[in-house]
Design an enzyme around this catalytic site. Structure first.
Site, PDB file in Angstrom:
ATOM      1  N   GLY A 189       0.767  -1.229   0.000  1.00  0.00           N
ATOM      2  CA  GLY A 189       0.000   0.000   0.000  1.00  0.00           C
ATOM      3  C   GLY A 189       0.803   1.286   0.000  1.00  0.00           C
ATOM      4  O   GLY A 189       0.251   2.350  -0.275  1.00  0.00           O
ATOM      5  N   ASP A 190       2.099   1.230   0.311  1.00  0.00           N
ATOM      6  CA  ASP A 190       2.961   2.416   0.282  1.00  0.00           C
ATOM      7  C   ASP A 190       4.360   1.980  -0.148  1.00  0.00           C
ATOM      8  O   ASP A 190       5.357   2.314   0.472  1.00  0.00           O
ATOM      9  CB  ASP A 190       2.993   3.076   1.657  1.00  0.00           C
ATOM     10  CG  ASP A 190       3.657   4.462   1.637  1.00  0.00           C
ATOM     11  OD1 ASP A 190       3.858   5.002   0.535  1.00  0.00           O
ATOM     12  OD2 ASP A 190       3.975   4.979   2.720  1.00  0.00           O
ATOM     13  N   LEU A 191       4.419   1.232  -1.252  1.00  0.00           N
ATOM     14  CA  LEU A 191       5.631   0.499  -1.612  1.00  0.00           C
ATOM     15  C   LEU A 191       6.571   1.340  -2.473  1.00  0.00           C
ATOM     16  O   LEU A 191       6.953   0.949  -3.575  1.00  0.00           O
ATOM     17  CB  LEU A 191       5.262  -0.808  -2.317  1.00  0.00           C
ATOM     18  CG  LEU A 191       6.366  -1.870  -2.389  1.00  0.00           C
ATOM     19  CD1 LEU A 191       6.846  -2.264  -1.011  1.00  0.00           C
ATOM     20  CD2 LEU A 191       5.884  -3.077  -3.169  1.00  0.00           C
ATOM     21  N   TRP A 192       6.980   2.492  -1.957  1.00  0.00           N
ATOM     22  CA  TRP A 192       8.042   3.219  -2.637  1.00  0.00           C
ATOM     23  C   TRP A 192       9.379   2.605  -2.223  1.00  0.00           C
ATOM     24  O   TRP A 192       9.459   1.793  -1.300  1.00  0.00           O
ATOM     25  CB  TRP A 192       7.958   4.711  -2.328  1.00  0.00           C
ATOM     26  CG  TRP A 192       8.377   5.142  -0.957  1.00  0.00           C
ATOM     27  CD1 TRP A 192       7.707   4.944   0.204  1.00  0.00           C
ATOM     28  CD2 TRP A 192       9.562   5.852  -0.614  1.00  0.00           C
ATOM     29  NE1 TRP A 192       8.387   5.488   1.263  1.00  0.00           N
ATOM     30  CE2 TRP A 192       9.536   6.061   0.788  1.00  0.00           C
ATOM     31  CE3 TRP A 192      10.640   6.349  -1.348  1.00  0.00           C
ATOM     32  CZ2 TRP A 192      10.560   6.729   1.457  1.00  0.00           C
ATOM     33  CZ3 TRP A 192      11.646   7.018  -0.672  1.00  0.00           C
ATOM     34  CH2 TRP A 192      11.600   7.210   0.705  1.00  0.00           C
ATOM     35  N   ASN A 195      10.709   2.081   1.362  1.00  0.00           N
ATOM     36  CA  ASN A 195      10.061   1.106   2.238  1.00  0.00           C
ATOM     37  C   ASN A 195      10.425  -0.331   1.885  1.00  0.00           C
ATOM     38  O   ASN A 195       9.776  -1.272   2.336  1.00  0.00           O
ATOM     39  CB  ASN A 195       8.538   1.287   2.212  1.00  0.00           C
ATOM     40  CG  ASN A 195       8.107   2.517   2.989  1.00  0.00           C
ATOM     41  OD1 ASN A 195       8.853   3.039   3.806  1.00  0.00           O
ATOM     42  ND2 ASN A 195       6.891   2.987   2.734  1.00  0.00           N
TER      43      ASN A 195
END
Length: 285
Positions: A189-192, A195
């Site tokens: 969900g926030d896989l930049w 991370n």
């Protein structure tokens, strides 16, 4: 910290700050090294959401892959102000590690869920994330991931009313451009790239905004700020779980949410990218 861990802390190293929390490395008297996040400003439910997301991702991995260690670190302790994880060393990603990550991400996504969303109140950075369940991804993505952040961005001066109208037009056309329907995937969900931590022969996922969503969302987020070895990751993923035709053209659709989040957090610096993504959605109609 001692109270949470049950073992005395011998040494603490300050690693700086991120968003609303401080980052530290703790060494226990038994020699273990841990990663510790401590809130600088209490936000009710924030660390609980992160802990729930990590545990949910790990549970999904075990469901599909059995006892083999997945790419999700164990939550060692958590309360309203502190989160403790194992210390992950860090190294440059090798081609083999990137390919392994692509395959493991495909497995994790394949764990799935019954509906879009998640059974806990979510956060992305320090912003609330509406995880109310939904059965249709285009409508759920528009209502739970795009429109709330458009309103926040306008309230904070990052977008104008005209800008918001453009994004809202794009959100209304998502059913026309979303591609073939897919079942809910269990996504980070926030896989930049920040991370994803690389340690020797594998990648580890940290700081999730985990929920059941569209698997292309994680892949688009990896591309947003340039993950290392990205093409190897994507090729290995596609080999393990083939992507549907047109997925590369849908990248701006899936990047629109994180770009709106960044506009809310950091202001007008992200306005142009968010509007470009919205225009890409409209051109695809």
């Amino acid at each position: 910290m001692d109270r949470l861990l049950g073992t005395p802390v011998a040494e603490v190293t300050d690693l700086g700050t991120s968003h609303e929390w401080s980052l530290r490395r703790a060494t226990l008297t038994d020699g273990r090294r841990l990663f510790v996040k401590e809130a600088r400003r209490r936000i009710d439910g924030l660390f609980a959401a992160e802990a729930a997301g990590l545990r949910w991702l790990a549970e999904g991995w075990r469901r599909v892959a059995g006892d083999a260690q997945g790419p999700v670190p164990e939550v060692l302790a958590a309360d309203e102000t502190t989160l403790v994880l194992p210390w992950i060393g860090g190294s440059a990603p090798t081609p083999a590690a990137a390919e392994r990550f692509g395959r493991e991400l495909a497995v994790l996504h394949g764990a799935g869920a019954e509906s879009y969303g998640a059974p806990w109140r979510g956060y992305i950075a320090e912003l609330p994330l509406d995880n109310t369940a939904g059965s249709s991804w285009p409508e759920w993505y528009a209502e739970r991931r795009l429109l709330p952040y458009v309103r926040m961005a306008v309230d904070r001066g990052a977008l104008s009313a005209a800008d918001a109208a453009l994004v809202e037009r794009a959100a209304a056309r998502i059913p026309d451009v979303a591609g073939p329907a897919e079942p809910p995937a269990r996504i980070h969900g926030d896989l930049w790239s920040g991370n994803v931590l690389w340690d020797r022969d594998r990648a580890w996922l940290i700081d999730p905004a985990a929920h059941a969503g569209h698997r292309e969302t994680d892949l688009a987020m990896l591309a947003l700020f340039g993950a290392p070895q990205l093409e190897r990751i994507l090729a290995a993923y596609d080999e393990a779980a083939p992507l549907t035709a047109g997925w590369r053209q849908r990248v701006p659709l899936h990047q629109l949410h994180p770009l709106l989040v960044h506009a809310v957090l950091y202001g007008r610096a992200y306005r142009g990218q968010a509007l470009d993504a919205a225009r890409s959605v409209l051109r695809a109609c």
